[in-house]
Design a protein around this motif. Structure first.
Motif, short mmCIF file in Angstrom:
data_model
loop_
_atom_site.label_atom_id
_atom_site.label_comp_id
_atom_site.label_asym_id
_atom_site.label_seq_id
_atom_site.Cartn_x
_atom_site.Cartn_y
_atom_site.Cartn_z
N GLY A 178 34.62 -47.70 -44.61
CA GLY A 178 33.23 -47.35 -44.35
C GLY A 178 33.07 -45.86 -44.15
N GLY A 179 31.86 -45.43 -44.04
CA GLY A 179 31.56 -44.01 -43.93
C GLY A 179 32.07 -43.35 -42.66
N ARG A 180 32.35 -44.14 -41.63
CA ARG A 180 32.78 -43.55 -40.37
C ARG A 180 34.09 -42.78 -40.51
N ARG A 181 35.00 -43.31 -41.29
CA ARG A 181 36.29 -42.65 -41.46
C ARG A 181 36.10 -41.28 -42.13
N ARG A 182 35.28 -41.25 -43.17
CA ARG A 182 35.01 -39.99 -43.86
C ARG A 182 34.28 -39.01 -42.94
N GLU A 183 33.30 -39.51 -42.20
CA GLU A 183 32.56 -38.66 -41.28
C GLU A 183 33.47 -38.09 -40.20
N GLU A 218 35.52 -35.31 -41.72
CA GLU A 218 34.71 -34.11 -41.90
C GLU A 218 34.49 -33.40 -40.57
N ARG A 219 34.22 -34.18 -39.53
CA ARG A 219 34.02 -33.59 -38.20
C ARG A 219 35.30 -32.91 -37.72
N ALA A 220 36.44 -33.57 -37.92
CA ALA A 220 37.72 -32.98 -37.51
C ALA A 220 37.97 -31.68 -38.26
N ALA A 221 37.63 -31.65 -39.54
CA ALA A 221 37.81 -30.42 -40.33
C ALA A 221 36.91 -29.31 -39.80
N GLN A 222 35.68 -29.65 -39.40
CA GLN A 222 34.78 -28.65 -38.82
C GLN A 222 35.34 -28.11 -37.51
N ILE A 223 35.86 -29.03 -36.69
CA ILE A 223 36.42 -28.60 -35.40
C ILE A 223 37.59 -27.65 -35.65
N ARG A 224 38.49 -28.03 -36.56
CA ARG A 224 39.65 -27.18 -36.83
C ARG A 224 39.25 -25.82 -37.40
N SER A 225 38.23 -25.81 -38.23
CA SER A 225 37.82 -24.53 -38.83
C SER A 225 37.17 -23.60 -37.81
N ARG A 226 36.57 -24.16 -36.76
CA ARG A 226 35.91 -23.35 -35.74
C ARG A 226 36.82 -23.02 -34.56
N PHE A 227 37.97 -23.67 -34.51
CA PHE A 227 38.90 -23.46 -33.39
C PHE A 227 39.52 -22.06 -33.44
N ARG A 228 39.42 -21.34 -32.29
CA ARG A 228 39.99 -20.00 -32.19
C ARG A 228 41.10 -19.91 -31.15
N GLY A 229 41.30 -20.98 -30.41
CA GLY A 229 42.33 -20.98 -29.37
C GLY A 229 41.76 -20.83 -27.98
#
Length: 109
Positions: free
Chosen positions: A63-68, A71-82
Motif C-alpha cells: 500500500g501507499g503507506r510504505r512508499r510514503e 519518502e518521509r525518511a528520505a526527507q528527514i535524512r536530507s534535512r539532517f545536519r547533526g
C-alpha cells in the motif's frame, strides 16, 4: 479495479489485474497525447510482457503507506545536519528517538 467490460478490446482470457493495469496505461498515454491506437498497442505489449515474465508468480503490491514512509525518511535524512534532531521531530510530528532511528540507518552515532 476498473470493470473489464468497459474495455471490450481486452481478450476475455486476460486476468482482471492486467486488464485494469492496461486500461490505466491506455488512459495515461491518451492523456499525454498519444492516439488511441498507439496507446492500446503499447498497453497490450506491456501487459503481454508482464504476463510472460511473471506468469504463475504471486504478486505483492504494498500500500501507499510504505512508499510514503520511505519518502518521509528520505526527507528527514536530507534535512539532517547533526544538530537539528529536535527541530526535525517537531517538523515531522514524531519523537527525537524516531529521528535518530531514521538517520541512524545511514549515520552512525
Amino acid at each position: 479495479m476498473d470493470d473489464p467490460e468497459l474495455d471490450p478490446q481486452w481478450p476475455d482470457a486476460y486476468p482482471r489485474l492486467l486488464v485494469d493495469l492496461g486500461s490505466k496505461i491506455v488512459r495515461w498515454l491518451e492523456a499525454e497525447g498519444l492516439s488511441a491506437d498507439r496507446s492500446w498497442s503499447i498497453a497490450m505489449r506491456l501487459t503481454d510482457e508482464i504476463m510472460r515474465d511473471w506468469a504463475g508468480q504471486q504478486l505483492y503490491i504494498p500500500g501507499g503507506r510504505r512508499r510514503e514512509a520511505a519518502e518521509r525518511a528520505a526527507q528527514i535524512r536530507s534535512r539532517f545536519r547533526g544538530d537539528n534532531i529536535a527541530a526535525l521531530a517537531r517538523e515531522f510530528g514524531c519523537t527525537e528517538r524516531r529521528i535518530r532511528q531514521v538517520v541512524g540507518e545511514e549515520v552512525d552515532f
